[in-house]
Design a protein around this motif. Structure first.
Motif, mmCIF file in Angstrom:
data_model
loop_
_atom_site.group_PDB
_atom_site.id
_atom_site.type_symbol
_atom_site.label_atom_id
_atom_site.label_comp_id
_atom_site.label_asym_id
_atom_site.label_seq_id
_atom_site.Cartn_x
_atom_site.Cartn_y
_atom_site.Cartn_z
ATOM 1 N N ASP A 62 0.845 -1.192 0.000
ATOM 2 C CA ASP A 62 0.000 0.000 0.000
ATOM 3 C C ASP A 62 0.891 1.257 0.000
ATOM 4 N N GLU A 63 0.418 2.382 -0.570
ATOM 5 C CA GLU A 63 1.256 3.590 -0.651
ATOM 6 C C GLU A 63 1.629 4.142 0.739
ATOM 7 N N ASN A 64 0.738 3.912 1.736
ATOM 8 C CA ASN A 64 1.067 4.390 3.088
ATOM 9 C C ASN A 64 2.220 3.585 3.690
ATOM 10 N N ASP A 65 2.236 2.282 3.398
ATOM 11 C CA ASP A 65 3.354 1.442 3.850
ATOM 12 C C ASP A 65 4.634 1.878 3.155
ATOM 13 N N ARG A 66 4.513 2.214 1.889
ATOM 14 C CA ARG A 66 5.708 2.640 1.134
ATOM 15 C C ARG A 66 6.272 3.940 1.715
ATOM 16 N N LEU A 67 5.349 4.828 2.117
ATOM 17 C CA LEU A 67 5.811 6.089 2.729
ATOM 18 C C LEU A 67 6.572 5.804 4.030
ATOM 19 N N LEU A 68 5.974 4.974 4.894
ATOM 20 C CA LEU A 68 6.622 4.694 6.183
ATOM 21 C C LEU A 68 7.977 4.019 5.984
ATOM 22 N N LEU A 69 8.037 3.101 5.034
ATOM 23 C CA LEU A 69 9.315 2.422 4.768
ATOM 24 C C LEU A 69 10.359 3.416 4.242
ATOM 25 N N SER A 70 9.933 4.309 3.371
ATOM 26 C CA SER A 70 10.871 5.305 2.824
ATOM 27 C C SER A 70 11.435 6.163 3.940
ATOM 28 N N VAL A 104 4.022 0.610 15.162
ATOM 29 C CA VAL A 104 3.319 -0.637 14.827
ATOM 30 C C VAL A 104 3.239 -0.804 13.310
ATOM 31 N N ARG A 105 2.834 0.276 12.635
ATOM 32 C CA ARG A 105 2.651 0.169 11.176
ATOM 33 C C ARG A 105 3.980 -0.032 10.461
ATOM 34 N N MET A 106 5.008 0.618 10.984
ATOM 35 C CA MET A 106 6.318 0.484 10.352
ATOM 36 C C MET A 106 6.830 -0.951 10.496
ATOM 37 N N HIS A 107 6.618 -1.529 11.664
ATOM 38 C CA HIS A 107 7.037 -2.914 11.894
ATOM 39 C C HIS A 107 6.299 -3.841 10.926
ATOM 40 N N ARG A 108 4.990 -3.615 10.820
ATOM 41 C CA ARG A 108 4.184 -4.452 9.916
ATOM 42 C C ARG A 108 4.640 -4.283 8.466
ATOM 43 N N ALA A 109 4.897 -3.031 8.095
ATOM 44 C CA ALA A 109 5.295 -2.753 6.704
ATOM 45 C C ALA A 109 6.627 -3.435 6.372
#
Lengths: 130, 187
Positions: B129-137, B162-167
């Protein structure tokens, strides 16, 4: 998550780094708006709608109060008498200099026009800034 | 020259000082946009629009905050907006189909070339998902702290964690499955 996968992902990430295209900053500099960035204070209207409405409300209340004072004479309380005196002296002063009332009227209209013009200009400015 | 000084110069009417800011951050902003949009042309557009927008609203920048955080926030909003519009217009193409276009050498991460790693990461990111891509970046942009990531993404710090870990877990799983698939096809 274990250490190894994170290292691996970091390595993948490092290898996929890209540089901004050639001439990127030149393109930005050529396409900047011609004016320098405007401060937010300059873009804000002189009077917020709330303050303008409060001032207008206050004026209406004062006008109504004066109108009532002029029309009735029953009460004899201290504040009423003070207001009555103040009103009488104001009216006599206005009567002695006939140019004052139109001047005050014109001044008030000019202020209202300036406030309206200011709001229109600031709105245009914000629209131009996107 | 510090960011604050350059910003003050731009605000004082020296537009040329803005070039130094652009040159300082252009690669980071372009990479951030690219990782969200996964398309070079769109990333270039988003990065350009970001810098022009930043110039226009520089007057509202509070000097007690960090310029890079503010810039990344504008860039991520710009790129996420474009990604969402793109997703509505055309669903993402199947990454596996793109993967089959090119022959790869060794699918063991240690033996891969830089280009191959970049390509596989692109394919894996396309599955997220684009939100996961943002957090990973933001996670891999090393100078961005967790607090700043929260500020940029508009989420609270715990949610970001939490979301960053999941991503990261999701990316690892997707990447592993792509690499396994490649290894099977290579045999």
């Amino acid at each position: 998550m274990k250490q190894l996968p994170d290292d691996m992902l970091r390595q993948f990430w490092q290898d996929s780094k890209k540089e901004a295209p050639e001439g990127f900053s030149d393109f930005i500099m050529q396409n900047l708006p011609q004016h320098s960035p405007l401060s937010e204070a300059l873009k804000k209207p002189l009077l917020s709608p709330g303050i303008a409405a409060s001032l207008a409300g206050l004026l209406v209340v004062l006008a109504l109060l004066l109108y009532n004072l002029k029309g009735s004479g029953q009460s004899s309380s201290g504040w009423y008498l003070t207001m009555q005196q103040w009103l009488d002296s104001s009216l006599s002063w206005l009567g002695s200099s006939p140019a004052t009332l139109p001047t005050i009227g014109a001044f008030s209209v000019a202020i209202v026009l300036l406030i309206v013009l200011d709001r229109l200009l600031k709105r245009m400015l914000n629209r131009m800034e996107g | 020259m510090t960011d604050d000084l350059l910003i003050r110069m731009v605000k004082a009417g020296k537009a040329e000082a803005y070039r130094a800011l652009v040159e300082r951050y252009q690669d980071m902003v372009y990479n951030l946009c690219y990782k969200i949009l996964l398309d070079e042309d769109e990333a270039k557009d988003a990065a350009q629009e970001t810098f022009i927008k930043v110039y226009q609203v520089l007057g509202s920048f509070r000097e007690d905050s960090k310029f890079s955080t503010w810039l990344y926030r504008i860039a991520s909003n710009m790129a996420l907006g474009k990604a969402r519009r793109k997703k509505r217009a055309e669903p993402l193409e199947d990454a596996r189909y793109v993967a089959s276009d090119e022959q790869t050498g060794d699918s063991q991460p240690d033996n891969m070339s830089q280009e191959e790693r970049s390509k596989f990461l692109h394919l894996a990111l396309a599955k997220l998902d684009e939100n996961d891509r943002l957090l990973l970046s933001l996670y891999y942009l090393e100078e961005v702290s967790m607090d700043e990531t929260a500020e940029i993404s508009g989420l609270d710090k715990n949610t970001v964690k939490v979301r960053m870990h999941r991503a990261r877990k999701k990316l690892y799983n997707v990447l592993s499955s792509i690499l396994n698939q490649e290894a099977k096809e290579a045999l």
